[in-house]
Motif scaffolding. Sequence first.
Motif, PDB file in Angstrom:
ATOM      1  N   ALA A 101       0.855  -1.027   0.118  1.00  0.00           N
ATOM      2  CA  ALA A 101       0.100   0.095  -0.013  1.00  0.00           C
ATOM      3  C   ALA A 101       0.706   1.280  -0.008  1.00  0.00           C
ATOM      4  O   ALA A 101       0.486   2.147  -0.572  1.00  0.00           O
ATOM      5  N   THR A 102       1.863   1.254   0.807  1.00  0.00           N
ATOM      6  CA  THR A 102       2.946   2.452   0.658  1.00  0.00           C
ATOM      7  C   THR A 102       3.947   2.450  -0.219  1.00  0.00           C
ATOM      8  O   THR A 102       4.722   3.560  -0.302  1.00  0.00           O
ATOM      9  N   GLY A 103       4.397   1.099  -0.631  1.00  0.00           N
ATOM     10  CA  GLY A 103       5.423   1.149  -1.678  1.00  0.00           C
ATOM     11  C   GLY A 103       6.942   1.341  -0.765  1.00  0.00           C
ATOM     12  O   GLY A 103       7.839   1.582  -1.195  1.00  0.00           O
ATOM     13  N   TRP A 104       6.859   1.309   0.465  1.00  0.00           N
ATOM     14  CA  TRP A 104       8.096   0.904   1.312  1.00  0.00           C
ATOM     15  C   TRP A 104       8.435  -0.188   1.641  1.00  0.00           C
ATOM     16  O   TRP A 104       7.717  -1.203   1.377  1.00  0.00           O
ATOM     17  N   GLN A 105       9.741  -0.150   2.078  1.00  0.00           N
ATOM     18  CA  GLN A 105      10.408  -1.497   2.536  1.00  0.00           C
ATOM     19  C   GLN A 105      10.013  -1.823   4.010  1.00  0.00           C
ATOM     20  O   GLN A 105       9.685  -1.018   4.565  1.00  0.00           O
ATOM     21  N   PRO A 106      10.256  -3.152   4.355  1.00  0.00           N
ATOM     22  CA  PRO A 106       9.729  -3.724   5.700  1.00  0.00           C
ATOM     23  C   PRO A 106      10.141  -2.762   6.716  1.00  0.00           C
ATOM     24  O   PRO A 106       9.560  -2.574   7.610  1.00  0.00           O
ATOM     25  N   HIS A 107      11.561  -2.273   6.920  1.00  0.00           N
ATOM     26  CA  HIS A 107      12.279  -1.552   7.935  1.00  0.00           C
ATOM     27  C   HIS A 107      11.353  -0.019   7.999  1.00  0.00           C
ATOM     28  O   HIS A 107      11.229   0.507   9.177  1.00  0.00           O
ATOM     29  N   SER A 108      11.224   0.415   6.816  1.00  0.00           N
ATOM     30  CA  SER A 108      10.340   1.714   6.694  1.00  0.00           C
ATOM     31  C   SER A 108       8.870   1.697   7.316  1.00  0.00           C
ATOM     32  O   SER A 108       8.360   2.378   7.983  1.00  0.00           O
ATOM     33  N   VAL A 109       8.269   0.619   7.186  1.00  0.00           N
ATOM     34  CA  VAL A 109       6.991   0.299   7.748  1.00  0.00           C
ATOM     35  C   VAL A 109       6.944   0.216   9.071  1.00  0.00           C
ATOM     36  O   VAL A 109       6.194   0.886   9.835  1.00  0.00           O
ATOM     37  N   ARG A 110       7.870  -0.379   9.692  1.00  0.00           N
ATOM     38  CA  ARG A 110       8.031  -0.718  11.120  1.00  0.00           C
ATOM     39  C   ARG A 110       8.415   0.604  11.796  1.00  0.00           C
ATOM     40  O   ARG A 110       8.191   0.903  12.799  1.00  0.00           O
ATOM     41  N   ALA A 111       9.265   1.328  11.046  1.00  0.00           N
ATOM     42  CA  ALA A 111       9.563   2.535  11.739  1.00  0.00           C
ATOM     43  C   ALA A 111       8.517   3.521  11.814  1.00  0.00           C
ATOM     44  O   ALA A 111       8.220   4.357  12.549  1.00  0.00           O
ATOM     45  N   ALA A 112       7.686   3.568  10.590  1.00  0.00           N
ATOM     46  CA  ALA A 112       6.369   4.268  10.618  1.00  0.00           C
ATOM     47  C   ALA A 112       5.372   3.991  11.933  1.00  0.00           C
ATOM     48  O   ALA A 112       4.915   4.821  12.435  1.00  0.00           O
ATOM     49  N   MET A 113       5.237   2.609  11.969  1.00  0.00           N
ATOM     50  CA  MET A 113       4.542   2.107  13.128  1.00  0.00           C
ATOM     51  C   MET A 113       5.059   2.468  14.368  1.00  0.00           C
ATOM     52  O   MET A 113       4.289   2.966  15.194  1.00  0.00           O
ATOM     53  N   SER A 114       6.577   2.466  14.664  1.00  0.00           N
ATOM     54  CA  SER A 114       6.915   3.108  15.714  1.00  0.00           C
ATOM     55  C   SER A 114       6.745   4.678  16.059  1.00  0.00           C
ATOM     56  O   SER A 114       6.416   4.964  16.954  1.00  0.00           O
ATOM     57  N   GLY A 115       6.513   5.367  14.853  1.00  0.00           N
ATOM     58  CA  GLY A 115       6.236   6.617  15.021  1.00  0.00           C
ATOM     59  C   GLY A 115       4.757   6.982  15.432  1.00  0.00           C
ATOM     60  O   GLY A 115       4.481   7.923  16.203  1.00  0.00           O
ATOM     61  N   LEU A 116       3.862   6.147  14.881  1.00  0.00           N
ATOM     62  CA  LEU A 116       2.531   5.899  15.408  1.00  0.00           C
ATOM     63  C   LEU A 116       2.457   5.832  17.009  1.00  0.00           C
ATOM     64  O   LEU A 116       1.771   6.296  17.704  1.00  0.00           O
ATOM     65  N   ARG A 117       3.091   4.920  17.358  1.00  0.00           N
ATOM     66  CA  ARG A 117       3.104   4.493  18.869  1.00  0.00           C
ATOM     67  C   ARG A 117       3.586   5.775  19.769  1.00  0.00           C
ATOM     68  O   ARG A 117       3.012   6.012  20.651  1.00  0.00           O
ATOM     69  N   LYS A 118       4.845   6.493  18.912  1.00  0.00           N
ATOM     70  CA  LYS A 118       4.950   7.728  19.829  1.00  0.00           C
ATOM     71  C   LYS A 118       4.183   8.828  19.802  1.00  0.00           C
ATOM     72  O   LYS A 118       3.958   9.500  20.619  1.00  0.00           O
ATOM     73  N   ALA A 119       3.230   8.720  18.725  1.00  0.00           N
ATOM     74  CA  ALA A 119       2.260   9.654  18.763  1.00  0.00           C
ATOM     75  C   ALA A 119       0.998   9.365  19.518  1.00  0.00           C
ATOM     76  O   ALA A 119       0.127  10.138  19.803  1.00  0.00           O
ATOM     77  N   GLY A 120       0.922   8.326  20.256  1.00  0.00           N
ATOM     78  CA  GLY A 120       0.004   7.890  21.151  1.00  0.00           C
ATOM     79  C   GLY A 120      -0.769   6.785  20.722  1.00  0.00           C
ATOM     80  O   GLY A 120      -1.998   6.538  21.487  1.00  0.00           O
TER      81      GLY A 120
END
Length: 157
Positions: A111-130
């Motif tokens: 869906a995003t065109g990202w690599q697996p490590h980028s998807v995991r990093a974005a999920m980590s950012g969502l966790r930091k956002a609450g």
Amino acid sequence: MAAKEEDKKNKRQDVLDRLERMGVPIPKDSKLRNWRPSGLDFARDTSVTGSKPGRTPGASRYQGQPSSGPENRGANMSKSTSTPPRETKTAILRKLLSRKAGADLDALQSATGWQPHSVRAAMSGLRKAGYTIDRADPAKTSSGAVYRITSGPESAT
């Protein structure tokens, strides 16, 4: 070559004539290579600066036009309806993770065109956002883990 020297002499003589009309004393014995007149206000003299005739020095060339102050800012812009901003990849990720079934890593990657490590990093950012993101083991053995947003930042403490 002789023509260039003649042009230089003519230009030099033209400057000397202008200075003489202004009343500047010019040394006659000098070759005038390094001589500079002193005490002249070239900004006020239009014969030396070569300003355009009919223009007052310091006058704006934009006279008669509206100022660019805050009251007129954007007055010439068209009043077209703007297109909504495009959906960001993080928003796509959030939407897929908010579904009841959640999404696995492969679905988020495609869906995003990202690599697996980028998807995991974005999920980590969502966790930091609450956001609270749960990881569930796969129901099938062929697919990867399923991730799901269980609570948003408004309900997080």
